[in-house]
Structure formats: C-alpha cells, structure tokens
Scaffold this active site. Structure first.
Site, PDB file in Angstrom:
ATOM      1  N   GLY A  22       1.236  -1.998  -8.395  1.00  0.00           N
ATOM      2  CA  GLY A  22       0.591  -3.295  -8.272  1.00  0.00           C
ATOM      3  C   GLY A  22      -0.889  -3.245  -8.619  1.00  0.00           C
ATOM      4  N   GLN A  23      -1.423  -2.023  -8.734  1.00  0.00           N
ATOM      5  CA  GLN A  23      -2.861  -1.910  -8.994  1.00  0.00           C
ATOM      6  C   GLN A  23      -3.194  -2.184 -10.448  1.00  0.00           C
ATOM      7  OE1 GLN A  23      -0.754   0.494  -9.201  1.00  0.00           O
ATOM      8  NE2 GLN A  23      -1.591   2.496  -9.594  1.00  0.00           N
ATOM      9  N   SER A  55      -2.269  -0.220 -13.194  1.00  0.00           N
ATOM     10  CA  SER A  55      -2.561   0.960 -14.008  1.00  0.00           C
ATOM     11  C   SER A  55      -1.870   0.897 -15.368  1.00  0.00           C
ATOM     12  CB  SER A  55      -2.169   2.246 -13.267  1.00  0.00           C
ATOM     13  OG  SER A  55      -0.825   2.196 -12.870  1.00  0.00           O
ATOM     14  N   ARG A  75      -7.696   7.673  -7.810  1.00  0.00           N
ATOM     15  CA  ARG A  75      -7.987   8.735  -8.759  1.00  0.00           C
ATOM     16  C   ARG A  75      -7.500   8.439 -10.172  1.00  0.00           C
ATOM     17  NH1 ARG A  75      -3.734  11.741 -10.211  1.00  0.00           N
ATOM     18  NH2 ARG A  75      -4.977  13.509 -10.904  1.00  0.00           N
ATOM     19  N   THR A  93      -7.637   5.901 -12.487  1.00  0.00           N
ATOM     20  CA  THR A  93      -8.508   5.398 -13.557  1.00  0.00           C
ATOM     21  C   THR A  93      -9.327   6.545 -14.134  1.00  0.00           C
ATOM     22  OG1 THR A  93      -8.656   3.252 -12.510  1.00  0.00           O
ATOM     23  CG2 THR A  93     -10.392   3.798 -14.080  1.00  0.00           C
ATOM     24  N   GLY A  98      -9.226   1.162  -6.147  1.00  0.00           N
ATOM     25  CA  GLY A  98      -8.247   0.648  -5.183  1.00  0.00           C
ATOM     26  C   GLY A  98      -8.690   0.590  -3.738  1.00  0.00           C
ATOM     27  N   GLU A  99      -9.584   1.485  -3.332  1.00  0.00           N
ATOM     28  CA  GLU A  99      -9.910   1.577  -1.913  1.00  0.00           C
ATOM     29  C   GLU A  99     -11.283   1.015  -1.575  1.00  0.00           C
ATOM     30  OE1 GLU A  99      -7.943   5.941  -1.190  1.00  0.00           O
ATOM     31  OE2 GLU A  99      -9.700   5.788  -2.445  1.00  0.00           O
TER      32      GLU A  99
END
Ligand code: FES
Ligand code: FES
Lengths: 765, 175
Positions: free
Chosen positions: A492-493, A495, A534, A536, A718-719
């Site tokens: 869902g991010q 990538s 990590r 990207t 993401g974080e």
C-alpha cells in the site's frame, strides 16, 4: 534511445497514480486472502489458555473423530519432519506448535485441518489441554528481576553477530541489553544547574491490518510453494529452508498484494505452521486468521522509558541518561533489534556531549512484540519530547526556542558519533513553527467557557536499519518493453509505482509502461525485507543500478550492431538486427548494500551507523472540554524531511496515513490484559481510527531537502509522520489544561482524572 | 430442506435464486453460510471478510439497493433479492465514476477496504447527491481503513459527486 520522447526526464518527482489502482478499485486485486487451490484444507489453531505453563496433556481425540476433519497435529507431529522446530529472526525461540511449555495466552498448541473452515473451527473447540501453571510476568520492569523466567535458555539465531554472545544464557528475561556511552555523563550532570528526571510509559497495541494474516502452503514432490501475505519473502524462504533442512531453491515464496502490513507481516509468522501442516497432510493448507486471533501474533512493544537530563544556565542540554525497557512478550521476534537500532536514538535529535543509554529487550508472558511502523521510535519520541516540553516550561523558555538551542544541526555527531548529514532537523522545526504561527502566538479562544484551546509540537528522528541488502533485475524484452523483478512488497506504500518511476527515468519510458513482477523467490532476487522505510533508499538504489546496467548493455549492443554514438535507435531495432527477428532479452542486475560500520561493542560508537536519517515532526492544535476530559484535534500538521520525494502525491498519503495510525495509538488503542489474556481482541472492543477521528484539518508539509547519497535524492517515508504525534498531543493538552500525562493512551478519562487531581492539589483536598 | 451431506449434519441447505450484478443465479446454500462465503464460492472476492462482526465495512455489498455487511447477512436471506457487488460496477472493464474518483484522489493504499468504501459511496450519492463533509463522514463512519486514507476518501466522494452521471441517463464526465 527514446521510446516516448515527450516523457524524457519527467518520471522522477511525477505524481504517477498507483499502477495497481484500477485493480484495487474494481475489487480484482489479488491477495492471498482470495486464494483457493484444489484439495485445499483450512487450518484452525487451538491456542493456549494459560500465560505460562507446562503442558501435561493434549487431547485431540474428539476433534480427530469429527466428521470432515482430515488431520489434527500437535508439536509432536511437527517434530517428525522438523527435529528442532523453533524459528525467529533474532532468536530461535518460537516453536511451530507448543512443545513442553506454553509462554502466553494464545500460543498455538494444536491445529485442525478440514476442507470446510466451519468444520475446522468447530473441531478445534473439542480439543482440550491440561497445564501445570507456572508463575508469569507481564510487566517489562518487573521482568528485569522476576523469578518467573519465560525461556529457560537464550537461543540467538546466529544471523546477527552482535547477538551471538547471548547464546546459552540462563535464568534471565533480558533477551538483549544494549549500552551506549558518549562523553562523560557523570561530569555532565555534575556541571548541570538543573536536573530533570521523568518516566514515561506506552501501552501494547496491534497493527490490525484489515487483511488478517494469511498463508497458503502448497507441497509438491520435493518442493513447497508458500503463498503468503508477507513483507519479507526472502527471509521466509531462508527460514523455511533452514527449518526443513532443504536448500533455498526448493522453497518458493510468492506474495501478491498485501491488505496492509505495518510490520505485522514481517520475518516469519504463519509460514512455518502452514508449511509443516501442508507437508504432514500432503495437501495445500491455508492458515487464515480471523481478526480476533491477530492479537495473538505480533504487537507493538509496551515500554517504560526513564529519562534524565542536565541543563546549564542558558538552557543548553549538558547530559542525558536514557533507560528503556521494551516489553517483548513471549518471543523475541525482532525485539532485540528494536532495543538496539532504535535504542541509540533515545536521547532525541539534540546535541548533547554526554550521553548514556541502557536499553533492554525483555521477555514477558504477553503476546509477542515486534516491529510496528517506526521500529520503537514512536515510543522513544513520546518520552523525550514530553520530557523536553516539561524542561522548557519549568525553565520558562518557549518550547520551540528551547529546541532551537539544542537541536543537532548539520553534520554534528549524534550520540553514536555518526554525523547528522542530510538531516533537516532545523528545517522541520522551523516549518512547524511557521505553519502554527508559533511566534505571533495567534491563539484561538473559544466562546464556550467549558472549552480550552491548546497547542503542542514535537520532533523526532530515526536511523535506517543497517546494513541490509537489496537486489533487483530489469528485463528488457525484444520489443523494448520493460519488466522489473523485485522482492519489495507493495503493501500500500506505493513501492511498485515509485520503483517503476526509477526504471522509467533511466530507460526513458513512461512509468506506466514498466511492468512489475511481484515477489516470487523463484524469479525475484533477494531483498532483506520491506520494513523500516528502507525500500526507497536500498531497493531504489538496486533498481537504479539494474536499470543502468540494462541501459549500458543496450548501448553496447547498439555499438556492436554498428550504431554510431549519436545515432537514434529504439531497443527493438537492436534485437531485430542482432537476432533477425523479435527475440532475445537484455537483463540488467543491480545489488546494493550501503556503507556501515558496526558500533564499538563497549560504548556503541560508530561514525557510520546508518546510511540516512529520517526526520519528522508534528504540530497539534486541540480543544479540551474541561467538564469531561474529551478533546478534539482541530488541526494536525505533519512535517517531514524525505529528501527529494520520488512521487509527491503518494508520499503525502503516506504521511497522513502514518500520522492517523499513530493518532489511534495515542488517543485510544490499547490491548487490555487480564492475567495475560487479551480481553478486547476484536474490532468491537479494540477501536482503530475511523473517518470521524480525522482531525478537522490535517496538513502534510515536506521540507525542501536532498538526500545526497539517496537514489535521485530520495529516502524513506513510511514511518516519518508517526514520530511526533503522541508527544505533540500530550504537549498540547498540557498547554490547554495544565496537566501532564505520562502514560499512553491519552484517553478522556485520563485527562479528566488528571484535571481533577490537579484541582484537588490546588485546593489542598 | 435436506441435510448438508458435506459436513455439518445440523446445517439446513436450501436452494436460493437471486440476481447477482444483473444476472440470474442459483445456489445451494447451508444455513450457517454468510453472503461473503457465497460470493467467494462464485469467485467474487471484492467483498472481503475482515472483522467478521459488521464493524469494518470491508464486506459491503448492496442487497436490493441497501448497503449491508456481507459477513452478517446469511446467504439464504438473499433468496429472491438483487445483489450488487463491486465487480458489477465496471462495465466492460471501464471504471465507473466512483471508482475513477477513488483513483483520481489516490483514496487508498493497500486497497483492501476500497470495494467497501466504493459501494458505500454509491449508496450515499444515491441518497444525498451532493453531500457535505460532515454528511460524508457520518455516512462512511462504519467503514474502516487501517491505511487511514480518509482525507483522500472524503475528496474522492466529493469528486464522485461532481462527476456523477445525470440520473436521467445522460453520461457525466467519467461515466
Ligand atoms: S467483515 Fe463484515 S463488516 Fe467487517
Ligand atoms: S487502503 Fe488499506 S485499509 Fe484502506
């Protein structure tokens, strides 16, 4: 070479819509959740009802006799195919099914297989087990010295060299103790004019992906295919192969779309049980957890953080001591890495010469804890930014001004000694101040006398988990079309889209025309895992290198085929010329591992502990109802340094999604335990943020930055927006009603009780 | 009524007839099966069981034009009904205006909750063609998105409302 000249050099930084969008909105995207195979059996797990106990007997006879039940297996059956059936990424402490002992309520003890999932579920209810109960420990601080010991002996996995020394340690719940020393903390505190000391706690919460964990294992002649909702297909392959004593190439792991991960689906989860059950049954087995059972798989560490700071006359931090206790639950999972890799950022993004950190991973008899969006960082920022706010208020310094005096600026060494290169701490801080019009002090006032307005902010930072490897393959077909093979999991991010943009940029095609092969370990090469923001950076580089390799090979082919340097050609012309027809491939490979230097085991110092830093902060404006303690977030501003974003639109969704998730962990989410039993294991009793919980205004700001060693200047996303949310809200509550909460979640009850306590104290009651 | 020969002796199996995305269907359904079970048997996976308790909306489908939780709807109860799932929206592979709006606004991440939101948005726009933001929040409060794409979902509903084809049948921007 140029396929679509109008697109040249416009692939990076383009807000390409997600490549898989049409599949997702039409309900046709494939998830393991949907997967059915001929002859497939459904598994239902029978779980421990005690928190800590020796298994006296397990009676599966009634379940076995039920019509429609194909098999019932226990730990003893597993042992017939895997003599030492313990797994885990950091410690080999987790049995496929319980052997001799159970360590928490909910530990898998037996499994029923049937063609009909309703039959499997009913049969599991017929299983009984008898235990001799042992003393249990649930609190992370008590676990330090408790008589109740969760595991007889520590069993580090051997994958991490810095855990090896723990092998064979007995009679302890401390899975890892991590220490860092910088400067002379004793002297620093001695010089300080003011010393502040506080303790902050966080609660246990769960990731709750809406696609509950699911794995389908499919045994073949001498191979096994594992279809799994996993964030780490390469690790699953290695670990299953190790358990079975097989070479990696007999285990194939395939991952389609994930219905959310957030760290829950990392390393190895249901895969070991699914694989063993399928091999024992000789049939495909689907282990598909209902929502309730997810709460017994993996969670976010509850924690206790004792923090002490020494400050001089001018409000400069001279020394800081951090003591962090991580409640890892019954199995270590990746907890020891959280303890260390997050532990070293515990002093916060502040320039402090004298620092000591002691960080402990603890076993307890709770459901296991692992990685959850931030890898321990949100727990730390919660404490150090609440602490920072208290210090500023007590010294009478504006909280932003106090931070300005103390933040780590360009290239200054962080507590480990690694410089803060390309870390826009000051830019993030200033952007928050600007968005909130902090200085001009435009403070809203409510007409309603029962409401109080408050504002607060917080900043945090994180290192990338290092050193880790990513490999990618770019495959150019004879018509010039491009396929990217990679084991990064798009949960869902976005990538898939971002990686396609990198390939497209280099090979001068449109991102939309790059096809992504989803993880399939027979085809897609190794990647450490999709975690810790990590991909990207690491996979981004591997993909860049693979595309550059393919491009170089195409150029060589052009040369060999007689094209001059300035000739205009299309890839398909080259293949045609070389093979006389549409035939052949050009394959580019890229492998990336960043530079890294292990910290000194004595003092934790290293000048290269991470390839990049992530910086994030949040500002909050809220309104508290002084009669009830209820509060409403009027405005939430997330500010992040992401380097140069590859896809600004997707990145923004990531920021707001991460901040909303952390808002749930801050305001209401909490796993409640009674003697180790989770009493609210369902969405009926465990509330996650809904649409009504979205603040009236939510803004996401990306500061202008560039990660000089990142792919196209980018880094992880993401974080980052989780870091500041909890302390920003707590700081705003303090600003509004003058109460300081030190334990998450910040419920209306907690605010109400604190207000009443303060009134009581003021009136001397 | 007959006994389910497969598994559970107590289950009562009935033959039901219903319309699914515009086509007449028949199925043998046991009394304990819910609507998601039935749809999965028919290879439709857009309605997904997540919470299993009527709390997340991942399993939302329309039964006689009313949005229901498939996980709480016994399959036998759709006998004689008209059932619409997300798979019925894109005619000949062309996304409808709500689906397109979700893409245009980037209103999802993992996509697991998306079919439920899309179906619920359809029902909302049928009842309130131009919903205000509070109305959107109110109407969609029974659908959960763990990726928390809520701000984008709100924008997607607003975009869909603007692009809604004329109810009289005249095609709108995306229809
Ligand atoms: S699965 Fe039906 S509402 Fe959640
Ligand atoms: S997009 Fe992932 S749950 Fe909504």
């Amino acid at each position: 070479m140029n396929i679509r000249p109008e697109l040249t050099n416009h692939q990076i930084g383009r807000s390409v819509p997600r490549l898989e969008g049409p599949e997702k909105v039409s309900g046709r995207a494939s998830y393991v959740h949907n997967l059915k195979l001929p002859g497939m059996l459904y598994a239902k797990i029978f779980r421990s009802t005690v928190a800590h106990g020796r298994i006296l007997s397990i009676d599966v006879s009634a379940a076995r006799m039920m019509e429609g039940v194909e098999h019932v297996f226990t730990g003893e059956d597993v042992k017939t195919i895997v003599p030492n059936p313990y797994f885990g990424p950091a410690f080999h402490d987790q049995p496929v099914l319980a052997i001799d002992k159970v360590h928490f309520v909910g530990e898998p003890v037996a499994v029923v297989l049937a063609r009909d999932p309703y039959v499997a579920a009913e049969a599991a209810q017929l299983i009984t087990a008898e235990y001799e109960e042992l003393p249990a420990v649930f609190d992370e601080v008590e676990a330090m010295h408790s008589k109740a010991v969760v595991h007889e002996e520590l069993k580090p996995a051997g994958t991490f060299p810095d855990l090896k020394h723990l092998a064979g340690r007995k009679d302890t719940n401390i899975a890892l103790d991590y220490h860092l020393r910088r400067g002379d903390p004793v002297a620093g505190f001695a010089q300080a004019v003011h010393v502040f000391e506080h303790e902050f706690r966080t609660q246990q919460v769960m990731h709750v992906p809406l696609e509950p964990m699911v794995t389908l294992a499919e045994p073949h002649h001498n191979t096994i295919i594992i279809h799994t909702a996993s964030q780490s297909p390469s690790f699953v392959r290695i670990e299953i192969a190790r358990l079975l004593g097989w070479p990696e190439n007999r285990v194939q792991v395939k991952v389609p779309h994930l219905g959310g991960g957030f760290g829950a689906k990392l390393y190895i989860k249901l895969e070991a049980l699914a694989a063993c059950a399928a091999l024992l049954a000789g049939a495909p087995v689907k282990v598909m957890l209902p929502m309730e059972e997810q709460f017994y798989t993996i969670t976010k560490h509850a924690s206790t953080f004792r923090i002490k700071s020494g400050v001089d006359h001018e409000g400069r931090l001279l020394a800081r001591h951090c003591e962090v206790y991580w409640n890892g639950g019954a199995f270590a999972d990746i907890g020891p890495r959280v303890t260390q890799k997050s532990g070293f950022t515990a002093p916060g993004p502040y320039d402090i010469d004298n620092v000591s950190i002691d960080s402990y991973a603890l076993y307890t008899n709770r459901p296991p804890a692992g990685a959850l969006r931030g890898f321990g960082i949100p727990q730390l920022v919660w404490a150090y930014e609440s602490h920072t706010d208290i210090i500023a208020h007590e010294l009478g310094i504006d909280p932003i001004e106090f931070r300005r005096r103390n933040i780590l600026r360009d290239d200054r060494p962080q507590a480990t000694g690694t410089p803060m290169t390309d870390a826009a701490v000051d830019a993030v801080l200033e952007k928050i101040a600007e968005c909130m019009q902090w200085e001009s002090g435009s403070r809203r006032k409510s007409d309603d006398p029962t409401k109080r307005f408050g504002r607060g902010m917080a900043i945090g930072f994180k290192a990338s988990i290092s050193p880790t490897t990513s490999v990618a393959v770019v495959n150019v077909a004879a018509d010039g079309s491009v396929v990217l093979q990679l084991s990064t999991v798009d949960m869902g991010q976005g990538s898939d889209t971002a990686m396609a943009q990198i390939v497209a940029e280099i090979l001068e095609v449109a991102a939309e025309d790059v096809r992504i092969v989803h993880p399939d370990t027979d085809v897609t090469p190794y990647d450490m895992a999709t975690l810790g923001s990590r991909s990207t950076f690491h996979m981004g580089h591997a993909v860049r290198l693979a595309a550059e390799d393919a491009k170089r090979k195409l150029e060589e082919l052009a040369h060999a085929m007689g094209f001059t340097d300035h000739a205009v050609w299309q890839p398909r012309d080259l293949f045609r010329r070389k093979y006389g027809m549409q035939a052949g491939n050009v394959i580019g490979v890229g492998t990336f591992i960043p530079e890294y230097r292990s910290p000194d085991p004595e003092n934790g110092q290293s000048d290269k502990v991470t390839p990049f830093w992530m910086i994030g902060g949040t500002g909050v404006e809220l309104e508290v109802d002084v009669e009830t303690g209820h509060f409403r977030i009027l405005r939430m501003i997330n500010v992040a340094d992401l380097g140069t974003p590859l896809n600004p639109r997707i990145v923004e969704t990531q920021l707001s999604g991460a901040s909303m998730m952390q808002l749930g962990f801050t305001m209401f989410e909490e796993m409640r335990l009674d003697a180790g039993q989770v009493t609210n294991a369902s969405l009926a009793d465990y509330k996650i943020p809904g649409i009504q919980d979205v603040p009236d205004a939510i803004e996401n700001e990306i500061v202008a930055a560039h990660q000089s060693n990142g792919p196209f200047g980018a880094k992880g996303v993401g974080e980052t927006a989780t870091f500041g949310v909890s302390p920003a809200i707590a700081n705003a509550l303090f600003d509004a009603v003058g109460v300081r909460l030190t334990q998450l979640p910040l419920t209306p009850e907690a605010v109400f009780m604190a207000m009443r306590a303060k009134e009581g104290a003021a009136s001397g009651v | 009524m007959v006994c389910n020969d497969m598994n559970d002796k107590a289950a009562v199996v009935r033959r039901i007839r219903f319309r699914l995305n515009g086509r007449q269907r028949e199925a043998q359904v046991a009394s304990h099966e819910n609507l998601v079970d039935l749809l999965v048997r028919l290879d439709l996976f857009g309605a997904r069981e997540s919470c299993g308790q009527g709390l997340c909306g991942c399993c939302t489908v329309l039964v006689d034009d009313i949005a229901v939780s498939g996980c709480l709807t016994l399959a036998q109860l759709v006998d004689g009904c008209e059932v619409h799932t997300v798979e019925g929206l894109a005619e000949k592979g062309k996304l409808d205006f709500v689906q397109q709006a979700f893409i245009d606004e980037g209103a999802f991440q993992c996509g697991f909750c998306t079919p439920g939101f899309v179906m619920m948005t359809h029902e909302l726009l049928k009842r309130i063609p131009e919903p205000s933001e509070p109305e959107i929040r109110e109407y969609l409060s029974g659908n959960l998105c763990r990726c928390a794409a809520y701000p984008e979902i709100i924008r997607a509903v607003q975009t869909a409302a603007r692009n809604r084809p004329d109810p009289a049948g005249v095609a709108g921007e995306h229809a």
